[in-house]
Design a protein around this motif. Sequence first.
Motif, PDB file in Angstrom:
ATOM      1  N   GLN A 260       0.751  -1.532  -0.104  1.00 38.55           N
ATOM      2  CA  GLN A 260      -0.156  -0.317  -0.182  1.00 38.55           C
ATOM      3  C   GLN A 260       0.908   1.809   0.062  1.00 38.55           C
ATOM      4  O   GLN A 260       1.797   1.796   0.949  1.00 38.55           O
ATOM      5  N   PRO A 261       0.868   1.880  -1.326  1.00 34.21           N
ATOM      6  CA  PRO A 261       1.838   3.417  -0.752  1.00 34.21           C
ATOM      7  C   PRO A 261       1.602   4.173  -0.421  1.00 34.21           C
ATOM      8  O   PRO A 261       2.162   4.954   0.288  1.00 34.21           O
ATOM      9  N   GLY A 262      -0.183   4.008   0.212  1.00 38.39           N
ATOM     10  CA  GLY A 262      -0.262   5.175   0.944  1.00 38.39           C
ATOM     11  C   GLY A 262      -0.740   6.448   1.051  1.00 38.39           C
ATOM     12  O   GLY A 262      -0.866   6.421  -0.188  1.00 38.39           O
ATOM     13  N   PRO A 263      -1.158   7.752   1.826  1.00 39.06           N
ATOM     14  CA  PRO A 263      -2.422   8.583   1.470  1.00 39.06           C
ATOM     15  C   PRO A 263      -0.738   9.645   0.386  1.00 39.06           C
ATOM     16  O   PRO A 263      -0.128   9.310   0.506  1.00 39.06           O
ATOM     17  N   TYR A 264      -1.764   9.879  -0.842  1.00 37.97           N
ATOM     18  CA  TYR A 264      -0.993  10.942  -1.110  1.00 37.97           C
ATOM     19  C   TYR A 264      -2.433  11.989  -1.325  1.00 37.97           C
ATOM     20  O   TYR A 264      -3.502  12.363  -1.660  1.00 37.97           O
ATOM     21  N   VAL A 265      -1.940  13.304  -2.623  1.00 35.21           N
ATOM     22  CA  VAL A 265      -2.821  14.461  -3.096  1.00 35.21           C
ATOM     23  C   VAL A 265      -2.113  14.544  -4.039  1.00 35.21           C
ATOM     24  O   VAL A 265      -0.699  14.014  -4.528  1.00 35.21           O
ATOM     25  N   MET A 266      -2.897  14.818  -5.049  1.00 34.70           N
ATOM     26  CA  MET A 266      -2.829  15.592  -6.019  1.00 34.70           C
ATOM     27  C   MET A 266      -2.416  17.578  -7.025  1.00 34.70           C
ATOM     28  O   MET A 266      -3.523  17.757  -5.746  1.00 34.70           O
ATOM     29  N   LEU A 267      -1.467  17.334  -6.788  1.00 34.62           N
ATOM     30  CA  LEU A 267      -1.414  18.577  -6.700  1.00 34.62           C
ATOM     31  C   LEU A 267      -0.696  19.174  -8.444  1.00 34.62           C
ATOM     32  O   LEU A 267       0.719  18.682  -8.620  1.00 34.62           O
TER      33      LEU A 267
ATOM     34  N   ASP B  74      -1.050  17.894 -11.409  1.00 37.04           N
ATOM     35  CA  ASP B  74      -0.917  16.707 -12.459  1.00 37.04           C
ATOM     36  C   ASP B  74       0.204  16.346 -11.643  1.00 37.04           C
ATOM     37  O   ASP B  74       1.197  15.617 -12.563  1.00 37.04           O
ATOM     38  N   ALA B  75       0.450  16.743 -10.196  1.00 35.97           N
ATOM     39  CA  ALA B  75       1.904  15.669 -10.133  1.00 35.97           C
ATOM     40  C   ALA B  75       1.246  15.137  -8.073  1.00 35.97           C
ATOM     41  O   ALA B  75       0.552  15.806  -7.649  1.00 35.97           O
ATOM     42  N   VAL B  76       1.794  14.016  -8.040  1.00 34.02           N
ATOM     43  CA  VAL B  76       1.506  13.151  -7.337  1.00 34.02           C
ATOM     44  C   VAL B  76       2.463  13.401  -5.984  1.00 34.02           C
ATOM     45  O   VAL B  76       3.635  12.767  -6.523  1.00 34.02           O
ATOM     46  N   ILE B  77       1.715  13.449  -4.729  1.00 37.25           N
ATOM     47  CA  ILE B  77       2.681  13.903  -3.054  1.00 37.25           C
ATOM     48  C   ILE B  77       2.507  13.171  -2.716  1.00 37.25           C
ATOM     49  O   ILE B  77       1.175  13.241  -1.621  1.00 37.25           O
ATOM     50  N   TYR B  78       3.742  12.546  -2.061  1.00 40.91           N
ATOM     51  CA  TYR B  78       3.004  11.404  -1.404  1.00 40.91           C
ATOM     52  C   TYR B  78       2.372  11.656   0.179  1.00 40.91           C
ATOM     53  O   TYR B  78       3.902  12.456   0.505  1.00 40.91           O
ATOM     54  N   LEU B  79       2.221  11.551   1.030  1.00 38.99           N
ATOM     55  CA  LEU B  79       2.151  11.934   2.186  1.00 38.99           C
ATOM     56  C   LEU B  79       3.103  11.095   3.269  1.00 38.99           C
ATOM     57  O   LEU B  79       3.228  11.394   4.427  1.00 38.99           O
ATOM     58  N   ARG B  80       3.706   9.824   2.868  1.00 36.15           N
ATOM     59  CA  ARG B  80       4.200   8.628   2.934  1.00 36.15           C
ATOM     60  C   ARG B  80       5.963   9.110   3.072  1.00 36.15           C
ATOM     61  O   ARG B  80       5.506   8.712   1.576  1.00 36.15           O
TER      62      ARG B  80
END
Length: 145
Positions: free
Chosen positions: A55-62, A64-70
């Motif tokens: 599980q890659p964990g939580p992320y946000v899209m900003l 068009d970029a994926v920013i992983y919170l872990r």
Amino acid sequence: MSAPVLSVIADSPLQEAVQLMSEHHISGLPVVDGSGALVGELSEQDLMVRESGFQPGPYVMLLDAVIYLRNPLNWDKEVHQVLGSTVGEVMGQHPHSCSAELPLPAAAGLLHERSTQRLFVLDGERHPVGVLTRGDVVRALAAAG
């Protein structure tokens, strides 16, 4: 304490270790090096991580970029656990152990403090000579009462 101790080496195929655990109704195996010294532990928990997948964990899209919170740099171990085919790729690196001379109340304290199901009992050369489980402690208390 249960003895003798079944063990595997890091290069053992994972499926062989799982079969050994299943046949002997045990929830963990010590992993030893070529000289027989404890280097890791293969537990049911390690196998659950493998079966549940990565599980890659939580992320946000900003923008068009994926920013992983872990931190993605910490994913390496999880990926190896999920994809691993040898004991060494899946095992825990920090097995819980104690010396054979440790009194039972102190060993029970270690089981409780570390929230573990078992302690590998080691001789002077770090070779497993037995396994002390929570069930062993309960049986000892029942016998003393």
